[in-house]
Every structure is written in structure tokens, then in C-alpha cells.
Motif scaffolding. Structure first.
Motif, PDB file in Angstrom:
ATOM      1  N   GLY A  43      38.197  47.826  20.876  1.00  0.00           N
ATOM      2  CA  GLY A  43      37.683  46.582  21.433  1.00  0.00           C
ATOM      3  C   GLY A  43      37.979  46.531  22.918  1.00  0.00           C
ATOM      4  N   LEU A  44      37.366  45.574  23.589  1.00  0.00           N
ATOM      5  CA  LEU A  44      37.521  45.420  25.039  1.00  0.00           C
ATOM      6  C   LEU A  44      37.651  43.943  25.365  1.00  0.00           C
ATOM      7  N   CYS A  45      38.610  43.601  26.216  1.00  0.00           N
ATOM      8  CA  CYS A  45      38.754  42.214  26.680  1.00  0.00           C
ATOM      9  C   CYS A  45      38.541  42.159  28.183  1.00  0.00           C
ATOM     10  N   LEU A  46      37.526  41.410  28.609  1.00  0.00           N
ATOM     11  CA  LEU A  46      37.333  41.111  30.026  1.00  0.00           C
ATOM     12  C   LEU A  46      38.044  39.790  30.314  1.00  0.00           C
ATOM     13  N   PHE A  47      39.182  39.906  30.989  1.00  0.00           N
ATOM     14  CA  PHE A  47      40.106  38.789  31.226  1.00  0.00           C
ATOM     15  C   PHE A  47      39.855  38.298  32.652  1.00  0.00           C
ATOM     16  N   HIS A  48      39.075  37.224  32.798  1.00  0.00           N
ATOM     17  CA  HIS A  48      38.638  36.768  34.128  1.00  0.00           C
ATOM     18  C   HIS A  48      37.990  37.930  34.873  1.00  0.00           C
ATOM     19  N   SER A  49      37.019  38.563  34.234  1.00  0.00           N
ATOM     20  CA  SER A  49      36.378  39.730  34.843  1.00  0.00           C
ATOM     21  C   SER A  49      34.897  39.736  34.516  1.00  0.00           C
ATOM     22  N   GLY A  79      44.752  33.248  34.093  1.00  0.00           N
ATOM     23  CA  GLY A  79      45.028  32.629  32.801  1.00  0.00           C
ATOM     24  C   GLY A  79      46.340  33.058  32.174  1.00  0.00           C
ATOM     25  N   MET A  80      46.816  34.272  32.493  1.00  0.00           N
ATOM     26  CA  MET A  80      48.084  34.720  31.911  1.00  0.00           C
ATOM     27  C   MET A  80      49.243  33.858  32.397  1.00  0.00           C
ATOM     28  N   PHE A  81      49.076  33.177  33.535  1.00  0.00           N
ATOM     29  CA  PHE A  81      50.074  32.237  34.035  1.00  0.00           C
ATOM     30  C   PHE A  81      49.660  30.789  33.788  1.00  0.00           C
ATOM     31  N   VAL A 119      42.498  45.731  27.678  1.00  0.00           N
ATOM     32  CA  VAL A 119      42.490  44.379  28.245  1.00  0.00           C
ATOM     33  C   VAL A 119      42.541  44.519  29.763  1.00  0.00           C
ATOM     34  N   GLY A 120      41.471  44.119  30.450  1.00  0.00           N
ATOM     35  CA  GLY A 120      41.417  44.294  31.898  1.00  0.00           C
ATOM     36  C   GLY A 120      41.292  42.977  32.627  1.00  0.00           C
ATOM     37  N   HIS A 121      42.267  42.694  33.501  1.00  0.00           N
ATOM     38  CA  HIS A 121      42.199  41.481  34.315  1.00  0.00           C
ATOM     39  C   HIS A 121      41.465  41.765  35.623  1.00  0.00           C
ATOM     40  N   SER A 122      40.417  41.011  35.902  1.00  0.00           N
ATOM     41  CA  SER A 122      39.725  41.070  37.191  1.00  0.00           C
ATOM     42  C   SER A 122      39.324  42.511  37.525  1.00  0.00           C
ATOM     43  N   MET A 123      39.888  43.126  38.563  1.00  0.00           N
ATOM     44  CA  MET A 123      39.562  44.517  38.880  1.00  0.00           C
ATOM     45  C   MET A 123      39.859  45.441  37.704  1.00  0.00           C
ATOM     46  N   GLY A 124      40.906  45.128  36.945  1.00  0.00           N
ATOM     47  CA  GLY A 124      41.212  45.915  35.743  1.00  0.00           C
ATOM     48  C   GLY A 124      40.072  45.878  34.735  1.00  0.00           C
ATOM     49  N   GLY A 125      39.329  44.772  34.733  1.00  0.00           N
ATOM     50  CA  GLY A 125      38.137  44.676  33.888  1.00  0.00           C
ATOM     51  C   GLY A 125      37.019  45.577  34.388  1.00  0.00           C
ATOM     52  N   TYR A 126      36.888  45.682  35.720  1.00  0.00           N
ATOM     53  CA  TYR A 126      35.877  46.605  36.271  1.00  0.00           C
ATOM     54  C   TYR A 126      36.213  48.044  35.877  1.00  0.00           C
ATOM     55  N   VAL A 127      37.516  48.362  35.924  1.00  0.00           N
ATOM     56  CA  VAL A 127      37.972  49.698  35.517  1.00  0.00           C
ATOM     57  C   VAL A 127      37.696  49.900  34.027  1.00  0.00           C
ATOM     58  N   ILE A 151      37.479  36.140  28.388  1.00  0.00           N
ATOM     59  CA  ILE A 151      38.322  34.997  28.714  1.00  0.00           C
ATOM     60  C   ILE A 151      37.939  34.539  30.120  1.00  0.00           C
ATOM     61  N   PHE A 152      37.462  33.308  30.224  1.00  0.00           N
ATOM     62  CA  PHE A 152      36.997  32.766  31.502  1.00  0.00           C
ATOM     63  C   PHE A 152      37.730  31.468  31.829  1.00  0.00           C
ATOM     64  N   GLY A 153      38.035  31.280  33.101  1.00  0.00           N
ATOM     65  CA  GLY A 153      38.535  29.992  33.579  1.00  0.00           C
ATOM     66  C   GLY A 153      37.371  29.176  34.114  1.00  0.00           C
ATOM     67  N   LYS A 154      37.281  27.934  33.686  1.00  0.00           N
ATOM     68  CA  LYS A 154      36.153  27.098  34.129  1.00  0.00           C
ATOM     69  C   LYS A 154      36.221  26.792  35.629  1.00  0.00           C
ATOM     70  N   GLU A 155      37.416  26.939  36.217  1.00  0.00           N
ATOM     71  CA  GLU A 155      37.583  26.666  37.653  1.00  0.00           C
ATOM     72  C   GLU A 155      37.816  27.959  38.437  1.00  0.00           C
ATOM     73  N   ASP A 156      37.347  29.066  37.897  1.00  0.00           N
ATOM     74  CA  ASP A 156      37.573  30.378  38.522  1.00  0.00           C
ATOM     75  C   ASP A 156      36.524  30.646  39.596  1.00  0.00           C
ATOM     76  N   GLY A 157      36.946  30.649  40.861  1.00  0.00           N
ATOM     77  CA  GLY A 157      36.012  30.930  41.949  1.00  0.00           C
ATOM     78  C   GLY A 157      35.596  32.382  42.011  1.00  0.00           C
ATOM     79  N   ALA A 158      36.421  33.281  41.456  1.00  0.00           N
ATOM     80  CA  ALA A 158      36.120  34.718  41.520  1.00  0.00           C
ATOM     81  C   ALA A 158      35.071  35.133  40.491  1.00  0.00           C
ATOM     82  N   VAL A 159      35.108  34.493  39.310  1.00  0.00           N
ATOM     83  CA  VAL A 159      34.092  34.747  38.269  1.00  0.00           C
ATOM     84  C   VAL A 159      33.507  33.387  37.878  1.00  0.00           C
TER      85      VAL A 159
END
Length: 257
Positions: free
Chosen positions: A104-110, A236-238, A82-90, A201-209
Motif C-alpha cells: 500500500g501507499l500513503c500520501l501524507f500531505h502530498s 498532520g503528524m504534529f 508512507v511519504g510526507h510531502s516530498m517523501g510522497g513525491y519520492v 491524508i490531507f489538511g484542509k488548511e494546507d497551503g502546500a497541497v
């Protein structure tokens, strides 16, 4: 000696990788309920959290090698990453080389996409800003916009926690990983060829992704689950703790049975 990972629970393994200017602590409360069913491991990526000594290479590939080394030490043969943002790139760099280790792999806002030219230019400007004004001034302006505007007041404690975590990050880690994110390649082919399920997992208001970038890639894997979260930015985790945790739990139960 610094403790650069947490390891709790038992059963099939979930491995959590934090994002840029974060640490393993971002997952502490989030992962706790999952430990009733799974073994959860959270790592400090090179340059972050308590893992800040003798780091010379911040590339996504180098970080993925670090993850592999740690999982070997922890005797993890297979896991969901499970990789958040840069963790997803990794995670994508890890999947490119060690796909046989992934249940499996989770791209969490990534994203598996490379930076656009505009984003590369923004990374360069950010590097210049940090070099000129320092880490603290950067963090004061960086964190809050990652949260959806309507969530900021009620999540002030979480915002302050994120700022504090970032302020404790060495300047070299910040500028080094910004350059590494800027230079990472397109890894959408890894999604196309994936023999493991992928959760987005995507945020609809996410400026980064942004949403258009999310839609560009979520259909690529042979087997994917996708969660689009309204009124959610990049954290999203918060911002949507229950929904994002449930999505990961359901994804893991689907895989592990």
C-alpha cells in the motif's frame, strides 16, 4: 558512521519517508506506538538528516533508487510506504518502478500532481533566496506557515524542532531538492493504475497541497481511503497526531488483516 535509518518493532513493514528540510526524526514519536504491531523503518533521504555525504543527484527518481537500495539491504520484500510531502513525491517515483514491492501507499500531505507554473516560479524564487540569504534565514520564514495558524502557539516546540532540523541541512541539499521537486513529472497515472490501496491524508488548511488539488486525485486509485482533517495545515503528524496515526494503523490493518 552516520545512521541514516531507524528500524524498530516487528511484523509487517511500514516505511516512512520524510519531507523537504526534514529528517527521519520527524517520525520518531509518531511511529513508536505503531511498533507494537508493525516493523517501522524511517529513512533519511539523500541530502537530509545524517545522509549528507557524496550526494550529487537530488531527483525524485534518484531518491527512489536510494530507498530501493536501503530496503534491499534491510531485507524488505514488501511494505506500506508512507511519504510526507516530498517523501510522497519520492514514493510516487518508487511506485512507478517498484509497484510489486508495495502492499500500500500513503500520501501524507502530498501529491501525484506536478508543480503548477506558479509553484515552479516560487521554487525558483526560493532557490534564489537560499543562495542569497542562506539556510538559516530561509528556515526562519519557511516552517511556521506550514502549520495552521491556530496551532502555532501550542506547537512552538515542534516548530522550533523543524526549524533546527532545516538549519542543519546543507544548502546544496535544499537548492538541489527544490529544483528536483520543480522538475518532477505528473504521476497521476500511477494512481490510476495502482494495484495496491492508497491512503490520502490531507489538511484542509494546507497551503502546500490545497484542497482542490487533493480532490483532483483522491478518487483516481481503484482502492483508496481518504482523510480530510479540519484545522490542519501541512504537518498532520504534529497537528493531528492521534488521528493521522490511527488512519495509518487502520489502513495497515485493512491491508495486512
Amino acid at each position: 558512521m552516520a545512521n541514516t535509518y531507524t528500524d524498530a518493532g516487528s511484523g509487517d513493514t511500514l516505511v516512512f519517508l520524510h519531507g523537504f528540510c526534514e529528517s527521519k526524526e520527524i517520525w520518531a514519536d509518531f511511529a513508536r506506538p505503531l511498533q507494537q504491531k508493525f516493523r517501522t523503518i524511517a529513512l533519511d533521504l539523500p541530502g537530509f538528516g545524517e545522509n549528507t555525504s557524496n550526494i550529487s543527484n537530488y531527483s525524485m527518481e534518484s531518491m527512489a533508487e536510494y530507498v530501493k537500495h536501503q530496503l534491499d539491504l534491510l531485507d524488505v520484500k514488501k511494505c506500506i510506504l508512507v511519504g510526507h510531502s516530498m517523501g510522497g513525491y519520492v514514493s510516487m517515483a518508487f511506485a512507478e518502478k517498484y509497484s510489486s514491492m508495495l502492499n500500500g501507499l500513503c500520501l501524507f500531505h502530498s501529491s501525484a500532481l506536478p508543480d503548477t507554473d506558479e509553484k515552479k516560479e516560487n521554487r525558483n524564487k526560493t532557490i534564489e533566496f537560499v543562495e542569497k540569504h542562506g539556510v538559516e534565514k530561509f528556515m526562519q520564514s519557511f516552517v511556521e506557515p506550514l502549520f495552521f495558524a491556530d496551532n502555532r502557539n501550542k506547537l512552538r516546540k515542534e516548530i522550533n524542532f523543524m526549524v533546527e532540523t532545516g538549519i542543519n541541512t546543507p544548502k546544496e541539499s535544499i537548492t538541489g531538492s527544490l529544483a528536483a521537486m520543480r522538475d518532477r513529472p505528473d504521476r497521476t497515472n500511477i494512481l490510476r493504475e495502482a494495484r495496491f490501496p492508497v491512503l490520502f491524508i490531507f489538511g484542509k488548511e494546507d497551503g502546500a497541497v490545497p484542497l482542490d488539488k487533493a480532490l483532483e486525485q483522491c478518487h483516481l486509485p481503484n482502492n483508496s481511503m481518504v482523510n480530510f482533517l479540519g484545522k490542519t495545515g501541512h504537518l498532520g503528524m504534529f497537528e493531528r497526531t492521534y488521528e493521522t496515526r490511527k488512519a495509518i494503523e487502520k489502513f495497515a490493518e485493512t491491508i495486512f488483516g
